[in-house]
Design a protein around this motif. Structure first.
Motif, PDB file in Angstrom:
ATOM      1  N   ARG A 280      -2.611  11.501  -1.051  1.00  0.00           N
ATOM      2  CA  ARG A 280      -2.641  10.300  -1.889  1.00  0.00           C
ATOM      3  C   ARG A 280      -3.524  10.515  -3.102  1.00  0.00           C
ATOM      4  O   ARG A 280      -3.329   9.877  -4.142  1.00  0.00           O
ATOM      5  CB  ARG A 280      -3.101   9.099  -1.065  1.00  0.00           C
TER       6      ARG A 280
ATOM      7  N   ILE B  93      -8.557   3.059  -0.451  1.00  0.00           N
ATOM      8  CA  ILE B  93      -8.896   4.071   0.559  1.00  0.00           C
ATOM      9  C   ILE B  93     -10.353   3.946   0.988  1.00  0.00           C
ATOM     10  O   ILE B  93     -11.268   4.098   0.178  1.00  0.00           O
ATOM     11  CB  ILE B  93      -8.631   5.485  -0.003  1.00  0.00           C
TER      12      ILE B  93
ATOM     13  N   THR C   5      -7.250   8.707  -9.561  1.00  0.00           N
ATOM     14  CA  THR C   5      -8.082   8.284  -8.440  1.00  0.00           C
ATOM     15  C   THR C   5      -9.387   7.735  -9.004  1.00  0.00           C
ATOM     16  O   THR C   5     -10.005   8.360  -9.881  1.00  0.00           O
ATOM     17  CB  THR C   5      -8.381   9.460  -7.495  1.00  0.00           C
TER      18      THR C   5
ATOM     19  N   LYS D  57       1.972   4.975   0.407  1.00  0.00           N
ATOM     20  CA  LYS D  57       1.607   6.081   1.288  1.00  0.00           C
ATOM     21  C   LYS D  57       1.916   7.442   0.677  1.00  0.00           C
ATOM     22  O   LYS D  57       1.235   8.423   0.942  1.00  0.00           O
ATOM     23  CB  LYS D  57       2.345   5.942   2.628  1.00  0.00           C
TER      24      LYS D  57
ATOM     25  N   THR E 276       0.841  -1.197   0.000  1.00  0.00           N
ATOM     26  CA  THR E 276       0.000   0.000   0.000  1.00  0.00           C
ATOM     27  C   THR E 276       0.875   1.245   0.000  1.00  0.00           C
ATOM     28  O   THR E 276       1.618   1.490   0.952  1.00  0.00           O
ATOM     29  CB  THR E 276      -0.923  -0.003   1.233  1.00  0.00           C
TER      30      THR E 276
ATOM     31  N   ILE F 234     -12.376  13.668   1.113  1.00  0.00           N
ATOM     32  CA  ILE F 234     -11.261  12.806   1.501  1.00  0.00           C
ATOM     33  C   ILE F 234     -10.749  13.217   2.867  1.00  0.00           C
ATOM     34  O   ILE F 234     -10.480  14.409   3.097  1.00  0.00           O
ATOM     35  CB  ILE F 234     -10.112  12.892   0.471  1.00  0.00           C
TER      36      ILE F 234
ATOM     37  N   THR G  66      -3.231   2.414  -3.782  1.00  0.00           N
ATOM     38  CA  THR G  66      -3.723   2.506  -2.407  1.00  0.00           C
ATOM     39  C   THR G  66      -5.227   2.335  -2.426  1.00  0.00           C
ATOM     40  O   THR G  66      -5.921   3.036  -3.179  1.00  0.00           O
ATOM     41  CB  THR G  66      -3.392   3.878  -1.785  1.00  0.00           C
TER      42      THR G  66
ATOM     43  N   TYR H 214     -12.628   8.128   3.813  1.00  0.00           N
ATOM     44  CA  TYR H 214     -13.260   9.273   3.158  1.00  0.00           C
ATOM     45  C   TYR H 214     -14.695   9.379   3.656  1.00  0.00           C
ATOM     46  O   TYR H 214     -15.239   8.447   4.265  1.00  0.00           O
ATOM     47  CB  TYR H 214     -13.208   9.130   1.636  1.00  0.00           C
TER      48      TYR H 214
ATOM     49  N   ASN I  72      -5.469  11.289   4.020  1.00  0.00           N
ATOM     50  CA  ASN I  72      -5.436  10.636   2.708  1.00  0.00           C
ATOM     51  C   ASN I  72      -5.383  11.625   1.545  1.00  0.00           C
ATOM     52  O   ASN I  72      -5.263  11.206   0.387  1.00  0.00           O
ATOM     53  CB  ASN I  72      -6.673   9.751   2.534  1.00  0.00           C
TER      54      ASN I  72
END
Length: 214
Positions: A71, A161, A78, A14, A12, A64, A159, A164, A68
């Motif tokens: 990222r 996530i 995304t 970061k 993952t 978010i 990643t 959020y 995060n």
């Protein structure tokens, strides 16, 4: 590299290198992987919202959680995963027509069997709107796993996530009016040189605690 080696090397991410962008050809490969992901009774209950530029990322950033945000801003792409609310008759009809168009039914009987079987399993998992949402979410997480592994096979970092605000994300994207609800996010790109997670050894429970051969 074999699949076991890919799984050992993937981690993952970061911190991303904002200066690096995933080539369009590889993004198309990853979107094809999402499109081809398996789902129960081929229900395909998902929709994927893609933020691949600064303006799109800025639009979703208020949803978010702070830890995060980098990222999202620093990664190349995304992807917001959403599922249908509800999984309605119009979607089921559309699926059947697409399957027919794609030549999956050599006979009318097979088409009818597919339609009846899908309705049965959807009904089995739709006692309440919440149980239907949970079932759809499980299908979408299959697609998430496919995406993460496919990205790693291309040397692309990622990643997943959950940190959020789903309500805020749904509001920003107008998902309720579109008949969707967001469930998870994936960022894709290339690790930064100072991404500490890249240098930590992978930690997993030993085989004897994970596998039982019957």
């Amino acid at each position: 590299m074999n699949v076991a080696d890919i799984s050992k090397k993937r981690y993952t991410t970061k911190h991303y290198d904002k200066s690096k962008t995933i080539p369009a050809e590889q993004i198309e490969q990853l979107l094809t992987v999402l499109k081809n992901s398996p789902s129960s009774v081929n229900s395909q209950p998902w929709h994927f919202f893609i933020a691949d530029n600064d303006a799109a990322k800025a639009k979703i950033l208020p949803a978010i959680l702070e830890f995060n945000q980098s990222r999202v801003t620093d990664s190349s792409h995304t992807i917001i995963f959403a599922v249908r609310t509800p999984l309605d008759e119009a979607h089921l009809h559309n699926l059947l027509q697409q399957e027919d168009k794609d030549g999956r039914f050599p006979s009318a009987d097979l088409k009818s069997a597919q339609d009846n079987g899908r309705h049965f399993f959807v009904k089995q998992n739709s006692a309440t709107p919440q149980t239907q949402f949970e079932w759809e979410s499980r299908q979408a997480y299959i697609a998430l796993g496919q995406l993460l592994f496919a990205a790693a096979s291309l040397g692309i970092d990622s990643t997943a996530i959950e940190g959020y605000d789903a309500v805020k994300m749904d509001e920003i994207l107008g998902l309720s009016a579109k008949g969707f609800k967001s469930i998870v996010i994936a960022t894709l790109g290339y690790r930064a040189a100072d991404d500490g997670n890249a240098h930590r050894p992978k930690s997993r429970l030993p085989d004897e605690q994970l596998f039982t051969r019957l």
